[in-house]
Design a protein around this motif. Sequence first.
Motif, PDB file in Angstrom:
ATOM      1  N   LYS A 140      -0.718  28.427  44.577  1.00  0.00           N
ATOM      2  CA  LYS A 140      -1.230  28.589  43.217  1.00  0.00           C
ATOM      3  C   LYS A 140      -0.612  29.799  42.523  1.00  0.00           C
ATOM      4  O   LYS A 140      -0.793  29.991  41.330  1.00  0.00           O
ATOM      5  CB  LYS A 140      -2.752  28.721  43.233  1.00  0.00           C
ATOM      6  CG  LYS A 140      -3.464  27.488  43.774  1.00  0.00           C
ATOM      7  CD  LYS A 140      -4.976  27.676  43.773  1.00  0.00           C
ATOM      8  CE  LYS A 140      -5.694  26.464  44.345  1.00  0.00           C
ATOM      9  NZ  LYS A 140      -7.169  26.631  44.343  1.00  0.00           N
ATOM     10  N   THR A 197      -0.195  30.297  35.644  1.00  0.00           N
ATOM     11  CA  THR A 197      -1.011  29.290  36.319  1.00  0.00           C
ATOM     12  C   THR A 197      -0.310  27.944  36.259  1.00  0.00           C
ATOM     13  O   THR A 197       0.457  27.663  35.335  1.00  0.00           O
ATOM     14  CB  THR A 197      -2.402  29.155  35.672  1.00  0.00           C
ATOM     15  OG1 THR A 197      -2.253  28.613  34.354  1.00  0.00           O
ATOM     16  CG2 THR A 197      -3.095  30.500  35.589  1.00  0.00           C
ATOM     17  N   GLY A 246      -2.155  23.170  46.681  1.00  0.00           N
ATOM     18  CA  GLY A 246      -2.844  24.460  46.620  1.00  0.00           C
ATOM     19  C   GLY A 246      -4.288  24.391  47.088  1.00  0.00           C
ATOM     20  O   GLY A 246      -4.889  25.428  47.396  1.00  0.00           O
ATOM     21  N   GLY A 286      -0.225  21.585  42.688  1.00  0.00           N
ATOM     22  CA  GLY A 286      -1.607  21.971  42.425  1.00  0.00           C
ATOM     23  C   GLY A 286      -2.561  21.460  43.482  1.00  0.00           C
ATOM     24  O   GLY A 286      -3.474  22.179  43.925  1.00  0.00           O
ATOM     25  N   GLY A 321       4.326  28.584  43.988  1.00  0.00           N
ATOM     26  CA  GLY A 321       4.375  27.331  43.260  1.00  0.00           C
ATOM     27  C   GLY A 321       5.793  26.874  42.974  1.00  0.00           C
ATOM     28  O   GLY A 321       6.134  25.698  43.135  1.00  0.00           O
ATOM     29  N   SER A 376      -7.334  23.385  39.804  1.00  0.00           N
ATOM     30  CA  SER A 376      -5.989  22.848  40.019  1.00  0.00           C
ATOM     31  C   SER A 376      -6.045  21.526  40.777  1.00  0.00           C
ATOM     32  O   SER A 376      -5.014  20.919  41.048  1.00  0.00           O
ATOM     33  CB  SER A 376      -5.128  23.848  40.814  1.00  0.00           C
ATOM     34  OG  SER A 376      -5.613  23.975  42.137  1.00  0.00           O
ATOM     35  N   PRO A 400      -3.669  28.145  49.294  1.00  0.00           N
ATOM     36  CA  PRO A 400      -3.874  28.866  48.025  1.00  0.00           C
ATOM     37  C   PRO A 400      -2.661  29.643  47.546  1.00  0.00           C
ATOM     38  O   PRO A 400      -2.520  29.881  46.347  1.00  0.00           O
ATOM     39  CB  PRO A 400      -5.044  29.803  48.362  1.00  0.00           C
ATOM     40  CG  PRO A 400      -5.786  29.104  49.454  1.00  0.00           C
ATOM     41  CD  PRO A 400      -4.724  28.424  50.273  1.00  0.00           C
TER      42      PRO A 400
END
Length: 441
Positions: A125, A348, A118, A115, A130, A264, A122
């Motif tokens: 995410k 998420t 990220g 997180g 991830g 995040s 990005p």
Amino acid sequence: MTAATVTATGSARQLGWGLAALVVAGNMIGSGLYLLPATLAPTGSSSVIGWIAAGAGAVTLAMVFAALGRLQPGADGLSGFAERGLGRFFGFQTALAFWTACLVGNVAIAVAATGYLGYFFPVLKTPVGGVFCNLALIWLTTGAYIIGARTAARFAALALAVGLAPIVVAVAAGAIAFDPATFVDSWSPSGAPLIQSVPASLAIIFWAFIGVESAAALSARVKDPARDVGRASIAGVLLATVVYILATVAVFGVIPAGILAQSSSPYADLIARVFGASIGGVAAACAVVKATGTLSGWVMLGGETARAAARQGYLAAGFGHGETTPIANPLLGGAIMSVVAVISNQATLGEQFGHLVALTSVLSLVIYGLCAVALFRLAGRPRDRVVAILGLLFSVASVAAAAPGYILPTAIFFTVTSLAWLRVRRNRRPADPDGDGTRPA
């Protein structure tokens, strides 16, 4: 020592109470601190009440493990305490439950580190990005454990120092920009009464205190378990509790709960709001280092738990011989964590993190309850029995407050392990009480 083994003899065994206390604090101050504000956003700033309650309970549990370490300095981890106090059936249950909690919880820690990565990338995410990042972190820290348990412990302690730096900055930012109106407005975003929202959040909040048993789980690696397990446990919990409360007040006093829920990297966002994006980036980098260090400590705990279970005859001998951990142990642990990382993947990171930590917390609280009962059986002093009762009450109350969706999988787990015990009894190998790699005939 070769890359293929991890030994607890010689210098690898020498963990003083100070280093052990940093491992305890480091295993707690990690993903629990860095990502939980986003997970607790529905509870809001009233979660500070939950932090205080959980902190009090964690100190009580630290006293439980301190007493167990004093009474049974020769016990090899939590399963050793349970076996000596309650018998081999509960020792078996504790060994498998704690090993499972370590493996599942490690994935949550990797998610927290991802997180914060990220913040810079990005793409991490996204579900695909991830999961690949999670796998990379899992195998990086597994490699550190293969090199040696002391290496993993030093990495965790160093990461604690690095990881606390941005939290100090975040608390300072909160003091500068603290808005009482923002804190009050975020008190209970869901509108639920505190008697409902705060207890229901305890299972998630207590994730941040998972690690209170770290010194006890590493009792075979500590110089003087009878003295140092207690010192390390209580000192580590007190340090973590102070940090958690200050950091929670800071973040909810600056960022509204609705915005936190989408974050995040809550503390990096807090610092960026007050001191600028560049400083926020430094904080995010430190958070990545800290979460990775926490993961390193927990990978070590998972491997040590499996080794102790093998020594006690609960797992196959391939997981450990006496106080030696074969390379197959961390490799299999890394493989299981990889599977959990893939099958738990969510839309998420926050959602994935929330599910993993709640399940781990409930499973761990059951283990702590068993250890409290073991202390009650082993205690010779009334004070130790009082501590055992308080620890058991806290564990039971916290599990009862958890959502049914997290209690049911835990109940299924213990049902399966109870059935597995029947097979273990039929094929039981004698325990290795001397820790020399041999078992009595």
